[in-house]
Design a protein around this motif. Structure first.
Motif, PDB file in Angstrom:
ATOM      1  N   GLY A   1      40.902   7.416 -10.570  1.00 28.30           N
ATOM      2  CA  GLY A   1      40.798   7.575  -9.323  1.00 28.30           C
ATOM      3  C   GLY A   1      41.875   7.127  -8.360  1.00 28.30           C
ATOM      4  O   GLY A   1      41.928   7.307  -7.218  1.00 28.30           O
ATOM      5  N   GLY A   2      42.916   6.617  -9.046  1.00 27.95           N
ATOM      6  CA  GLY A   2      44.236   6.391  -8.337  1.00 27.95           C
ATOM      7  C   GLY A   2      44.286   4.848  -8.068  1.00 27.95           C
ATOM      8  O   GLY A   2      45.231   4.588  -7.299  1.00 27.95           O
ATOM      9  N   ASN A   3      43.378   4.264  -8.355  1.00 23.16           N
ATOM     10  CA  ASN A   3      43.676   2.610  -8.342  1.00 23.16           C
ATOM     11  C   ASN A   3      44.688   2.041  -9.340  1.00 23.16           C
ATOM     12  O   ASN A   3      44.444   2.327 -10.411  1.00 23.16           O
ATOM     13  CB  ASN A   3      42.251   1.741  -8.433  1.00 23.16           C
ATOM     14  CG  ASN A   3      41.444   2.156  -7.291  1.00 23.16           C
ATOM     15  OD1 ASN A   3      41.840   2.471  -6.094  1.00 23.16           O
ATOM     16  ND2 ASN A   3      40.075   2.517  -7.596  1.00 23.16           N
ATOM     17  N   VAL A   4      45.687   1.122  -8.727  1.00 28.05           N
ATOM     18  CA  VAL A   4      46.606   0.576  -9.586  1.00 28.05           C
ATOM     19  C   VAL A   4      46.661  -0.840  -9.560  1.00 28.05           C
ATOM     20  O   VAL A   4      46.106  -1.466  -8.793  1.00 28.05           O
ATOM     21  CB  VAL A   4      48.104   1.361  -9.138  1.00 28.05           C
ATOM     22  CG1 VAL A   4      47.948   2.996  -9.131  1.00 28.05           C
ATOM     23  CG2 VAL A   4      48.381   0.695  -7.843  1.00 28.05           C
ATOM     24  N   ASN A   5      47.405  -1.289 -10.687  1.00 29.98           N
ATOM     25  CA  ASN A   5      47.334  -2.745 -10.727  1.00 29.98           C
ATOM     26  C   ASN A   5      48.782  -2.996 -11.670  1.00 29.98           C
ATOM     27  O   ASN A   5      48.840  -2.414 -12.525  1.00 29.98           O
ATOM     28  CB  ASN A   5      46.131  -3.399 -11.547  1.00 29.98           C
ATOM     29  CG  ASN A   5      46.267  -4.836 -11.716  1.00 29.98           C
ATOM     30  OD1 ASN A   5      46.783  -5.419 -10.687  1.00 29.98           O
ATOM     31  ND2 ASN A   5      45.675  -5.326 -12.756  1.00 29.98           N
ATOM     32  N   TYR A   6      49.445  -3.832 -11.069  1.00 26.53           N
ATOM     33  CA  TYR A   6      50.718  -4.375 -11.633  1.00 26.53           C
ATOM     34  C   TYR A   6      50.869  -5.778 -11.965  1.00 26.53           C
ATOM     35  O   TYR A   6      50.394  -6.610 -11.135  1.00 26.53           O
ATOM     36  CB  TYR A   6      52.073  -4.136 -10.775  1.00 26.53           C
ATOM     37  CG  TYR A   6      52.087  -2.624 -10.527  1.00 26.53           C
ATOM     38  CD1 TYR A   6      51.818  -1.971  -9.280  1.00 26.53           C
ATOM     39  CD2 TYR A   6      53.002  -1.670 -11.218  1.00 26.53           C
ATOM     40  CE1 TYR A   6      51.625  -0.548  -9.084  1.00 26.53           C
ATOM     41  CE2 TYR A   6      53.149  -0.348 -11.120  1.00 26.53           C
ATOM     42  CZ  TYR A   6      52.608   0.254  -9.966  1.00 26.53           C
ATOM     43  OH  TYR A   6      53.067   1.328  -9.683  1.00 26.53           O
TER      44      TYR A   6
ATOM     45  N   THR B   1      48.401  -0.420 -14.815  1.00 28.42           N
ATOM     46  CA  THR B   1      47.269   0.177 -15.242  1.00 28.42           C
ATOM     47  C   THR B   1      47.051   0.950 -13.801  1.00 28.42           C
ATOM     48  O   THR B   1      46.999   0.609 -12.880  1.00 28.42           O
ATOM     49  CB  THR B   1      46.150  -0.606 -15.553  1.00 28.42           C
ATOM     50  OG1 THR B   1      45.639  -1.408 -14.511  1.00 28.42           O
ATOM     51  CG2 THR B   1      46.222  -1.588 -16.797  1.00 28.42           C
ATOM     52  N   MET B   2      46.133   2.268 -14.144  1.00 30.76           N
ATOM     53  CA  MET B   2      45.785   2.972 -12.993  1.00 30.76           C
ATOM     54  C   MET B   2      44.536   3.704 -13.637  1.00 30.76           C
ATOM     55  O   MET B   2      44.357   4.372 -14.508  1.00 30.76           O
ATOM     56  CB  MET B   2      46.881   4.087 -12.743  1.00 30.76           C
ATOM     57  CG  MET B   2      46.727   5.053 -11.647  1.00 30.76           C
ATOM     58  SD  MET B   2      48.155   5.954 -11.258  1.00 30.76           S
ATOM     59  CE  MET B   2      47.888   6.573  -9.848  1.00 30.76           C
ATOM     60  N   THR B   3      43.374   3.946 -12.703  1.00 30.61           N
ATOM     61  CA  THR B   3      42.379   4.576 -12.822  1.00 30.61           C
ATOM     62  C   THR B   3      42.445   5.957 -12.580  1.00 30.61           C
ATOM     63  O   THR B   3      43.457   6.431 -12.001  1.00 30.61           O
ATOM     64  CB  THR B   3      41.248   4.079 -11.983  1.00 30.61           C
ATOM     65  OG1 THR B   3      41.594   4.337 -10.679  1.00 30.61           O
ATOM     66  CG2 THR B   3      41.051   2.549 -12.189  1.00 30.61           C
TER      67      THR B   3
ATOM     68  N   SER C   1      52.117   6.155 -12.778  1.00 33.62           N
ATOM     69  CA  SER C   1      51.509   7.489 -12.180  1.00 33.62           C
ATOM     70  C   SER C   1      50.616   8.287 -13.370  1.00 33.62           C
ATOM     71  O   SER C   1      50.980   7.686 -14.609  1.00 33.62           O
ATOM     72  CB  SER C   1      52.689   8.311 -11.545  1.00 33.62           C
ATOM     73  OG  SER C   1      53.627   8.600 -12.835  1.00 33.62           O
TER      74      SER C   1
ATOM     75  N   ILE D   1      40.537   4.181 -17.326  1.00 30.77           N
ATOM     76  CA  ILE D   1      41.583   3.338 -16.810  1.00 30.77           C
ATOM     77  C   ILE D   1      42.866   3.422 -18.087  1.00 30.77           C
ATOM     78  O   ILE D   1      42.512   3.621 -19.212  1.00 30.77           O
ATOM     79  CB  ILE D   1      41.595   2.030 -16.365  1.00 30.77           C
ATOM     80  CG1 ILE D   1      42.549   1.324 -16.056  1.00 30.77           C
ATOM     81  CG2 ILE D   1      40.835   1.114 -17.503  1.00 30.77           C
ATOM     82  CD1 ILE D   1      42.450   0.046 -15.278  1.00 30.77           C
TER      83      ILE D   1
ATOM     84  N   LYS E   1      56.487  -5.738 -10.178  1.00 31.97           N
ATOM     85  CA  LYS E   1      56.189  -5.167  -8.823  1.00 31.97           C
ATOM     86  C   LYS E   1      57.673  -4.858  -7.937  1.00 31.97           C
ATOM     87  O   LYS E   1      58.516  -5.596  -8.088  1.00 31.97           O
ATOM     88  CB  LYS E   1      55.295  -5.793  -7.938  1.00 31.97           C
ATOM     89  CG  LYS E   1      53.845  -5.950  -8.384  1.00 31.97           C
ATOM     90  CD  LYS E   1      53.010  -6.969  -7.400  1.00 31.97           C
ATOM     91  CE  LYS E   1      51.537  -6.906  -7.840  1.00 31.97           C
ATOM     92  NZ  LYS E   1      50.756  -7.834  -7.154  1.00 31.97           N
TER      93      LYS E   1
END
Length: 114
Positions: free
Chosen positions: A51-56, A47-49, A67, A33, A61
């Motif tokens: 695998g494409g999972n994001v958290n703001y 953050t972004m894994t 990206s 991540i 937001k």
């Protein structure tokens, strides 16, 4: 070991935009991540894994977009509609989801004038 090199900080007027970049090199494996923190690394921004999972953070937001280019091991943070309260040193973070790797960049200053 993982090395992180950040770029893109600077001075911008309120309402303006900046794009941060962070390139990772070294022992990088799948299952990680990457993201951005501020306020002495205490406040998560986004953050972004791989695998494409994001958290703001709620405060960014709709204004910030994270990206990644996994082929280049690089994470970006597009910051729009910047506010004076966004001013901070932004730190890039790389964290493995499979082991104890947790690395920080040197930080890049973002200054927002009102």
């Amino acid at each position: 070991q993982v090395q992180l090199v950040e770029s893109g900080g600077g001075l911008v007027q309120a309402g303006g935009s900046l794009r941060l970049s962070c390139a990772a090199s070294g022992s990088i494996f799948s299952g990680n991540i990457m993201g951005w923190y501020r306020r002495d690394q205490r406040e998560l921004v986004a953050t972004m894994t791989d695998g494409g999972n994001v958290n703001y953070a709620n405060s960014v937001k709709g204004r910030f977009t994270i990206s990644r280019d996994n082929a280049k091991n690089t994470v970006y943070l597009q910051m729009n509609s910047l506010k004076p309260e966004d001013a901070a040193v932004y730190y890039c973070n790389f964290k493995s989801l499979l082991n104890s790797y947790n690395y920080w960049g040197q930080g890049t200053q973002v200054t927002v004038s009102s």
